[in-house]
Design a protein around this motif. Sequence first.
Motif, PDB file in Angstrom:
ATOM      1  N   LEU A 179       0.822  -1.204  -0.067  1.00  0.00           N
ATOM      2  CA  LEU A 179      -0.076  -0.117  -0.040  1.00  0.00           C
ATOM      3  C   LEU A 179       0.865   1.220   0.026  1.00  0.00           C
ATOM      4  N   ASN A 180       1.900   1.124   1.002  1.00  0.00           N
ATOM      5  CA  ASN A 180       2.709   2.360   0.950  1.00  0.00           C
ATOM      6  C   ASN A 180       4.092   2.166   1.419  1.00  0.00           C
ATOM      7  N   THR A 181       5.080   3.199   1.312  1.00  0.00           N
ATOM      8  CA  THR A 181       6.359   2.881   1.901  1.00  0.00           C
ATOM      9  C   THR A 181       6.477   4.518   2.591  1.00  0.00           C
ATOM     10  N   ILE A 182       7.019   4.483   3.738  1.00  0.00           N
ATOM     11  CA  ILE A 182       7.095   5.933   4.684  1.00  0.00           C
ATOM     12  C   ILE A 182       8.571   5.653   4.890  1.00  0.00           C
ATOM     13  N   ALA A 183       9.180   6.823   4.659  1.00  0.00           N
ATOM     14  CA  ALA A 183      10.734   7.066   5.359  1.00  0.00           C
ATOM     15  C   ALA A 183      10.641   7.543   6.765  1.00  0.00           C
ATOM     16  N   HIS A 184      11.322   7.227   7.616  1.00  0.00           N
ATOM     17  CA  HIS A 184      11.195   7.211   8.896  1.00  0.00           C
ATOM     18  C   HIS A 184      12.616   8.023   9.389  1.00  0.00           C
ATOM     19  N   GLY A 185      12.754   9.058  10.194  1.00  0.00           N
ATOM     20  CA  GLY A 185      13.975   9.487  10.661  1.00  0.00           C
ATOM     21  C   GLY A 185      14.639  10.450   9.526  1.00  0.00           C
ATOM     22  N   THR A 186      15.827  10.845   9.646  1.00  0.00           N
ATOM     23  CA  THR A 186      16.861  11.443   9.092  1.00  0.00           C
ATOM     24  C   THR A 186      17.861  10.395   8.779  1.00  0.00           C
ATOM     25  N   THR A 187      18.442  10.781   7.377  1.00  0.00           N
ATOM     26  CA  THR A 187      19.333   9.658   6.770  1.00  0.00           C
ATOM     27  C   THR A 187      20.803   9.967   7.551  1.00  0.00           C
ATOM     28  N   SER A 188      21.149   8.892   7.874  1.00  0.00           N
ATOM     29  CA  SER A 188      22.384   8.659   8.837  1.00  0.00           C
ATOM     30  C   SER A 188      23.513   8.715   7.671  1.00  0.00           C
ATOM     31  N   GLU A 189      24.816   9.409   8.226  1.00  0.00           N
ATOM     32  CA  GLU A 189      25.888   9.065   7.232  1.00  0.00           C
ATOM     33  C   GLU A 189      27.026   8.805   8.344  1.00  0.00           C
ATOM     34  N   LEU A 190      27.741   7.761   7.444  1.00  0.00           N
ATOM     35  CA  LEU A 190      29.007   7.200   8.325  1.00  0.00           C
ATOM     36  C   LEU A 190      30.045   6.975   7.212  1.00  0.00           C
ATOM     37  N   TYR A 191      31.126   7.978   7.729  1.00  0.00           N
ATOM     38  CA  TYR A 191      32.390   8.198   6.696  1.00  0.00           C
ATOM     39  C   TYR A 191      33.200   6.828   7.163  1.00  0.00           C
ATOM     40  N   LYS A 192      33.391   6.033   6.077  1.00  0.00           N
ATOM     41  CA  LYS A 192      33.919   4.684   6.101  1.00  0.00           C
ATOM     42  C   LYS A 192      35.479   4.754   5.812  1.00  0.00           C
ATOM     43  N   THR A 193      35.762   5.418   4.929  1.00  0.00           N
ATOM     44  CA  THR A 193      37.280   5.691   4.616  1.00  0.00           C
ATOM     45  C   THR A 193      37.395   7.423   4.336  1.00  0.00           C
ATOM     46  N   ASP A 194      38.378   7.532   3.682  1.00  0.00           N
ATOM     47  CA  ASP A 194      38.772   9.027   3.323  1.00  0.00           C
ATOM     48  C   ASP A 194      37.791   9.551   2.358  1.00  0.00           C
ATOM     49  N   VAL A 195      37.384   8.555   1.541  1.00  0.00           N
ATOM     50  CA  VAL A 195      36.535   8.957   0.276  1.00  0.00           C
ATOM     51  C   VAL A 195      35.189   8.277   0.161  1.00  0.00           C
ATOM     52  N   ASP A 196      34.728   7.341   1.108  1.00  0.00           N
ATOM     53  CA  ASP A 196      33.469   6.525   1.284  1.00  0.00           C
ATOM     54  C   ASP A 196      32.535   7.024   2.324  1.00  0.00           C
ATOM     55  N   CYS A 197      31.340   7.343   1.976  1.00  0.00           N
ATOM     56  CA  CYS A 197      30.391   7.447   2.948  1.00  0.00           C
ATOM     57  C   CYS A 197      29.230   6.566   2.708  1.00  0.00           C
ATOM     58  N   GLN A 198      28.887   5.943   3.960  1.00  0.00           N
ATOM     59  CA  GLN A 198      27.528   5.181   3.752  1.00  0.00           C
ATOM     60  C   GLN A 198      26.457   5.877   4.345  1.00  0.00           C
ATOM     61  N   TYR A 199      25.519   5.976   3.752  1.00  0.00           N
ATOM     62  CA  TYR A 199      24.144   6.392   4.167  1.00  0.00           C
ATOM     63  C   TYR A 199      23.166   5.452   4.380  1.00  0.00           C
ATOM     64  N   LYS A 200      22.397   5.749   5.552  1.00  0.00           N
ATOM     65  CA  LYS A 200      21.349   4.757   5.914  1.00  0.00           C
ATOM     66  C   LYS A 200      19.929   5.568   6.186  1.00  0.00           C
ATOM     67  N   ARG A 201      18.923   4.800   5.886  1.00  0.00           N
ATOM     68  CA  ARG A 201      17.538   5.357   6.254  1.00  0.00           C
ATOM     69  C   ARG A 201      16.358   4.043   6.443  1.00  0.00           C
ATOM     70  N   THR A 202      15.510   4.438   7.642  1.00  0.00           N
ATOM     71  CA  THR A 202      14.610   3.360   7.739  1.00  0.00           C
ATOM     72  C   THR A 202      13.178   3.632   6.899  1.00  0.00           C
ATOM     73  N   ILE A 203      12.832   2.490   6.251  1.00  0.00           N
ATOM     74  CA  ILE A 203      11.805   2.767   5.304  1.00  0.00           C
ATOM     75  C   ILE A 203      10.702   1.506   5.881  1.00  0.00           C
ATOM     76  N   GLU A 204       9.439   2.176   5.944  1.00  0.00           N
ATOM     77  CA  GLU A 204       8.359   1.403   6.668  1.00  0.00           C
ATOM     78  C   GLU A 204       7.739   0.851   5.253  1.00  0.00           C
ATOM     79  N   HIS A 205       7.315  -0.419   5.301  1.00  0.00           N
ATOM     80  CA  HIS A 205       6.557  -0.926   3.947  1.00  0.00           C
ATOM     81  C   HIS A 205       5.134  -1.304   5.034  1.00  0.00           C
ATOM     82  N   VAL A 206       3.976  -0.854   4.246  1.00  0.00           N
ATOM     83  CA  VAL A 206       2.749  -1.317   4.670  1.00  0.00           C
ATOM     84  C   VAL A 206       2.134  -2.100   3.697  1.00  0.00           C
TER      85      VAL A 206
END
Length: 185
Positions: free
Chosen positions: A54-81
């Motif tokens: 039926l729906n997808t809902i984004a929750h919260g703010t996207t988090s950023e994690l710098y893994k190396t000098d040039v790579d950044c990992q972004y995460k976000r929680t999505i709710e599937h209804v």
Amino acid sequence: MLDILSAVYDFILKYACDVGAGVPAYDEIQIVRGWQNSATLPPTVNEFCIITELNTIAHGTTSELYKTDVDCQYKRTIEHVIQIDFISSEKITAPHATLLRANVINMLCNTSVVTSFFKSFSENLTCLYCDGVTNLSSLDETKTYATRYQVVLHLAEILSTSLTVDTFSNVELNIENVDAHHHIS
């Protein structure tokens, strides 16, 4: 993103039954992906299940994690209804079976069994909760009474992606007394 409906399909195939109460598991053709009213219903059965996202809902703010000098990992929680409809036009045994299937799915959604099941599909997928069973029974287009029970499943998925980002390794800092060098006239 994951194929959420495939995970829910496997979940219904495995758990929407109660062998002890005489309600067998669905056959594969009895579970239909809803696709917003464009799916064909199984032609040879009177009891089936329709699953629809039926729906997808984004929750919260996207988090950023710098893994190396040039790579950044972004995460976000999505709710599937996910709407799950258990439908039957069988007159004798299936109304009981249809309600039992809906109640079993509803009951299991708050257990470690379901948490483990969805984690086996993906480490980033879990069941949040399931809304209560709703009776939507009515007459269908052929004036046949159709038993229909509905549950709404809420799943959470953690989306992640890594990107190469611009970075710097050092900064040159020049400290200046503003009052000494920039006179106001």
